[in-house]
Design a protein around this motif. Structure first.
Motif, PDB file in Angstrom:
ATOM      1  N   LYS A 116       0.909  -1.092   0.159  1.00 51.30           N
ATOM      2  CA  LYS A 116       0.009  -0.123   0.107  1.00 51.30           C
ATOM      3  C   LYS A 116       0.900   1.400   0.060  1.00 51.30           C
ATOM      4  N   SER A 117       1.997   1.227   0.627  1.00 50.44           N
ATOM      5  CA  SER A 117       2.693   2.328   0.688  1.00 50.44           C
ATOM      6  C   SER A 117       3.572   2.696  -0.568  1.00 50.44           C
ATOM      7  N   ALA A 118       3.967   1.524  -1.088  1.00 55.70           N
ATOM      8  CA  ALA A 118       4.888   1.703  -2.374  1.00 55.70           C
ATOM      9  C   ALA A 118       3.664   2.250  -3.615  1.00 55.70           C
ATOM     10  N   ALA A 119       2.658   1.763  -3.606  1.00 56.04           N
ATOM     11  CA  ALA A 119       1.450   1.897  -4.420  1.00 56.04           C
ATOM     12  C   ALA A 119       0.955   3.433  -4.431  1.00 56.04           C
ATOM     13  N   MET A 123       1.038   6.218  -6.947  1.00 52.81           N
ATOM     14  CA  MET A 123      -0.043   6.936  -7.527  1.00 52.81           C
ATOM     15  C   MET A 123       0.239   8.597  -7.566  1.00 52.81           C
ATOM     16  N   GLU A 124       1.222   8.862  -6.478  1.00 47.58           N
ATOM     17  CA  GLU A 124       1.504  10.222  -6.473  1.00 47.58           C
ATOM     18  C   GLU A 124       2.146  10.913  -7.668  1.00 47.58           C
ATOM     19  N   LYS A 125       2.808   9.964  -8.295  1.00 43.97           N
ATOM     20  CA  LYS A 125       3.745  10.329  -9.241  1.00 43.97           C
ATOM     21  C   LYS A 125       2.757  10.523 -10.568  1.00 43.97           C
ATOM     22  N   ALA A 126       1.823   9.707 -10.599  1.00 45.31           N
ATOM     23  CA  ALA A 126       0.801   9.447 -11.698  1.00 45.31           C
ATOM     24  C   ALA A 126      -0.261  10.795 -11.335  1.00 45.31           C
TER      25      ALA A 126
END
Length: 674
Positions: A116-119, A123-126
């Motif tokens: 969840k943390s890596a995702a 998502m922040e980058k996207a």
């Protein structure tokens, strides 16, 4: 398209996948554990192979053995369902290495969304909106506490590798942080083999809205609209619906496009669900992506007319998506209620036992919404039958009850009717709770958020009411019918009064009296018969009474009212079902006097089979009512057992790691003097 697939799962999802395969002419191989040798999914598939012991780790989680069985049976692909190995990247990689198609996303996508943390960093980058929180790798408890303090309470602790509501706690203040963190880490480690957590701001009245996405191997991706899954207990979904009430086209498009962007960011293929937390003002934040088919996928099927399992099979075999975005439409409204073996009045504690009696509303299984909405718009996805056992080894779901209507009001009406016709005897269920829930003002008016159940506790968990005349009349009708059947004999003279079971008397009226034991005390019931007419007396009332039975349904005319329901009799116990719910009554002999029941005070017993994972007290400790004494792990969840009264601990009978059976005495107490 495939000729044969192995379904690496059990229960209703295994049956669900097999149904679509049968329609498409694809042969299926079921796998089963010791506990599931006679399970419905085993009989439903074309072949079945045994894969190990009852515990999931000894069977459904044995990736190498499942792959071996797929190769031995000639399966070309493996469908993982949901849960178990469905989001295991190593399993997806092993399937590919063995020359088998994994009917799901590529391992790289599972890896990207598995944490969840890596995702969330991805998502922040996207540019997908994120809720404020800490998603870092540093898991030092002091750092996590500082981050929680910085974000501001309440915060939500979540297992980074979690799902299904496991490994989640709301922390209201800094004082409660340490204990909550320890509990989340224990549960995360036990459920996912990874105790990493993330910390997020807990929104006070959020809605849980998720978007169904689908991508193929050719780079195309679509969204099949949204589902509202806000009604939850223990962070697990209870009722789901599609489309989400109050959703505007503009917001639907924005959320759908954000979900597609999330899927494309990880090179997604197949069925996936992007979950969002939505504020009441319409703003929304990415929460997580489930890289599999969801439990609640039927409501999407019902409003789109699409079979999502068929889509999975076609995409996995290399075909293009069946439809483009502009070809997808919403038709009507659908609701799904999860029928669980659990006791809502005991904090939804899971229940185990045998389905000794099971009656369901007229329905079809695995239909597609656009093709056929079924009898009265009702669909049931189930993995159990009457006589099957709900064991402590797996999730306690009995079935998914899905309804369709041309709008939300019609769907709600059908759900109320369907729940009233869903009757289970043998273990506790949440059916009566679901009946109250769908009738509640908050749900009826779509005043939805993830705290709906807690906010409406008084309505959804009312104090027990006295047994009403409807239940008494139905129970009486069932007893009279049983006596008639028992006294029916083959006699030469069919006109003889001794051949009949009525209350005929040579002179005057006759009567039959029963004493029924109920939760609120004994009830004396008398049926008076005279000149072919009957009256029923109970609870200080006397009303005209007439009853008939057809297709297991009793119809009772009680005064000016007509009541319908079922009654299942086991020995002297009557399980009565009506549109108002269920109750159990016991026929007692009024000539016998029950002695005083032995007090159960001074004991703490295991409410179900499980494993002891924490002991908070020792012999000699002074405790107060409600103090936490033991933590058990059962059915994939932690259950904290509290002191039934204040006093002194005399003896702790089990240690951490011990397996205990239901009813086992765990702690003996010397209670405080009254």
């Amino acid at each position: 398209m495939f000729n044969k697939i192995l379904i690496a799962n059990r229960g209703e999802i295994a049956c669900r996948v097999a149904a679509t395969c049968r329609r498409l002419g694809i042969r299926t191989v079921a796998v089963y554990s010791d506990a599931d040798a006679d399970a419905r999914h085993v009989a439903f598939c074309d072949e079945a192979v045994h894969i190990g012991g009852a515990a999931a780790r000894d069977s459904y989680l044995r990736a190498d053995h499942i792959i071996e069985m797929a190769k031995e049976t000639g399966a070309q692909a493996i469908h993982p369902g949901y849960g178990f190995l469905s989001e295991n990247e190593a399993f997806a990689e092993a399937c590919a290495a063995a020359g088998l198609v994994f009917i799901g996303p590529p391992a790289s996508a599972i890896h990207a969304m598995g944490s969840k943390s890596a995702a969330k960093q991805l998502m922040e980058k996207a540019s997908v909106p994120l809720v404020p929180g800490y998603h870092g790798e540093d898991q030092d408890p002091a750092l996590l506490r500082r981050e929680a303090d910085r974000i501001g309470y309440p915060v939500l602790l979540k297992a980074s590798a979690g799902g299904g509501g496991k490994g989640m706690r709301v922390v209201e203040s800094g004082d409660a942080f340490e204990a909550a963190l320890a509990s989340v880490k224990r549960e995360a480690s036990a459920s996912f083999g990874d105790d990493k957590v993330l910390v997020e701001k807990y929104l006070t009245r959020p809605r849980h809205i998720e978007i169904q996405v689908f991508a193929d191997t050719r780079g195309d991706c679509v969204y099949l609209f949204e589902r509202d899954c806000s009604v939850q207990r223990r962070h697990q979904k209870v009722l789901e619906e599609a489309p989400a009430p109050g959703m505007t086209e503009e917001r639907r498009r924005a959320m759908g496009e954000a979900a597609v962007a999330a899927a494309k960011a990880v090179g997604y293929v197949g069925a996936g669900t992007v979950e969002f937390i939505a504020n009441q003002d319409g703003s929304f934040y990415f929460m997580e992506m489930n890289t599999r088919l969801q439990v609640e996928h039927p409501v999407t099927e019902m409003i789109t007319g699409q079979d999502l399992v068929e889509w999975q099979l076609r995409v996995a075999s290399g075909e293009a998506l069946p439809l483009k975005q502009e070809q997808l439409r919403i038709d009507g409204h659908a609701l799904e209620a999860r029928i669980y073996a659990e006791n809502p009045d005991k904090q939804f504690l899971p229940s185990t036992g045998t389905l000794r009696f099971l009656r369901t509303p007229p329905a079809v299984q695995f239909m597609r919404g656009g093709d056929a909405h079924g009898p009265a718009g009702v669909r049931i996805d189930a993995g159990v039958r009457e006589g099957d056992t709900i064991s402590p080894y797996y999730d306690p779901m009995i079935a998914k009850l899905i309804v369709w209507g041309k709008d939300r009001d019609e769907a709600l009406a059908r759900m109320r009717q369907a729940l009233a016709a869903y009757h289970v005897v043998g273990l506790s269920t949440n059916v009566a709770f679901l009946q109250r829930l769908v009738k509640s003002e908050a749900f009826r008016t779509a005043d939805l958020d993830t705290g709906l159940i807690e906010r409406n506790e008084a309505t959804l968990f009312p104090a027990p009411a006295p047994v009403g005349m409807d239940f008494i009349a139905l129970a009486t009708a069932a007893l009279l019918d049983r006596e008639t059947r028992e006294r029916r004999i083959d006699a030469a003279d069919q006109h003889s009064p001794w051949t009949h079971g009525g209350a005929w008397r040579l002179n005057g009226a006759g009567s039959t009296t029963y004493r029924l034991q109920s939760p609120d005390g004994d009830i004396d019931v008398t049926v008076h018969s005279e000149a072919g007419r009957r009256r029923l007396s109970a609870r200080g009332k006397t009303l005209p009474f007439r009853a008939s039975l057809r297709d297991e349904v009793h119809t009772v005319d009680l005064g000016e009212r007509t009541v319908k329901g079922q009654c299942h009799i086991e020995g002297d116990t009557l399980h009565v079902f009506s549109g108002e719910g269920q109750c159990s009554l016991v026929l007692v002999d009024p000539l016998l006097h029950a002695g005083e029941a032995e007090s159960e005070g001074g004991k703490l017993a295991a409410p179900m089979p499980g494993r002891i994972i924490a002991v908070m007290v020792e012999a000699g400790a002074t405790i107060s009512k409600g103090d936490a004494l033991i933590v058990m792990e059962a059915m994939k969840m932690e259950h904290t057992l509290t002191a039934p009264a204040g006093g002194t601990v005399q003896e702790v009978l089990y240690a951490v790691g011990d397996q205990v059976q239901e009813g086992a005495q765990l702690v003996t107490l010397e209670q405080e003097a009254a």
